[in-house]
Design a protein around this motif. Structure first.
Motif, PDB file in Angstrom:
ATOM      1  N   TYR A  65      12.927  53.331  71.382  1.00  0.00           N
ATOM      2  CA  TYR A  65      13.129  54.021  70.110  1.00  0.00           C
ATOM      3  C   TYR A  65      13.103  53.103  68.903  1.00  0.00           C
ATOM      4  O   TYR A  65      13.606  51.972  68.947  1.00  0.00           O
ATOM      5  CB  TYR A  65      14.475  54.741  70.123  1.00  0.00           C
ATOM      6  N   TRP A  73      21.724  60.671  66.623  1.00  0.00           N
ATOM      7  CA  TRP A  73      22.529  60.172  65.510  1.00  0.00           C
ATOM      8  C   TRP A  73      23.890  59.696  65.989  1.00  0.00           C
ATOM      9  O   TRP A  73      24.503  60.322  66.864  1.00  0.00           O
ATOM     10  CB  TRP A  73      22.736  61.295  64.491  1.00  0.00           C
ATOM     11  N   TYR A  91      14.192  61.076  63.132  1.00  0.00           N
ATOM     12  CA  TYR A  91      15.291  60.638  63.989  1.00  0.00           C
ATOM     13  C   TYR A  91      15.891  61.807  64.753  1.00  0.00           C
ATOM     14  O   TYR A  91      16.198  62.854  64.172  1.00  0.00           O
ATOM     15  CB  TYR A  91      16.342  59.915  63.155  1.00  0.00           C
ATOM     16  N   GLY A  94      14.863  57.279  66.997  1.00  0.00           N
ATOM     17  CA  GLY A  94      13.757  58.223  67.047  1.00  0.00           C
ATOM     18  C   GLY A  94      12.451  57.475  66.951  1.00  0.00           C
ATOM     19  O   GLY A  94      12.323  56.365  67.492  1.00  0.00           O
ATOM     20  N   ALA A 109      20.602  55.846  63.664  1.00  0.00           N
ATOM     21  CA  ALA A 109      19.831  56.918  64.273  1.00  0.00           C
ATOM     22  C   ALA A 109      18.686  56.340  65.079  1.00  0.00           C
ATOM     23  O   ALA A 109      18.191  55.248  64.771  1.00  0.00           O
ATOM     24  CB  ALA A 109      19.297  57.865  63.194  1.00  0.00           C
ATOM     25  N   ALA A 143      14.945  50.523  58.563  1.00  0.00           N
ATOM     26  CA  ALA A 143      14.441  50.917  59.878  1.00  0.00           C
ATOM     27  C   ALA A 143      13.785  49.732  60.547  1.00  0.00           C
ATOM     28  O   ALA A 143      13.300  48.804  59.882  1.00  0.00           O
ATOM     29  CB  ALA A 143      13.446  52.071  59.748  1.00  0.00           C
TER      30      ALA A 143
END
Length: 120
Positions: free
Chosen positions: A31, A110, A107, A98, A96, A49
């Motif tokens: 992920y 969480w 995402y 994703g 998060a 991110a």
């Protein structure tokens, strides 16, 4: 995948905090990971991110040069190092998992959020 964010607290402006996001129950390394935050009375916004491999990172303009996102796939943990904190950084910070990137809709999983308060 379950995510547990930690490391929030109260800090003076100009100080530093390090947030952690521990993952369990899935293959963490599959992920992209993100940090997003929600200040009082405001919508949740993207902070940073990191790609699944750690090879690519991106930041919101407001934190660029002050925050650093990283991850350790062997420890199933993502991090957010926050330096030169400002009162406007005060928010609940969420990690998060994703597909990654700066869109909240990317995402799927969480964490519960950790509160960061920066005093002036």
């Amino acid at each position: 995948v379950q995510l547990q964010a930690s490391g929030g607290g109260l800090v003076q402006a100009g100080g530093s905090l390090s947030l952690s996001c521990a993952a369990s129950g899935g293959t963490f390394s599959r992920y992209g990971m993100g940090w997003l935050r929600q200040a009082p009375g405001k919508e949740r916004e993207f902070v940073a991110a990191i790609r699944w491999s750690g090879s690519f990172v991106n930041y919101a303009d407001s934190v660029k040069g002050r925050f650093t996102i990283s991850r350790n796939n062997a420890k199933n943990t993502a991090y957010l190092q926050m330096n030169s904190l400002k009162p406007e950084d005060t928010a609940v910070y969420y990690c998060a998992a994703g597909s990654g990137g700066d869109s909240e809709s990317n995402y799927v999983y969480w964490g519960q959020g950790t509160l960061v308060t920066v005093s002036s």
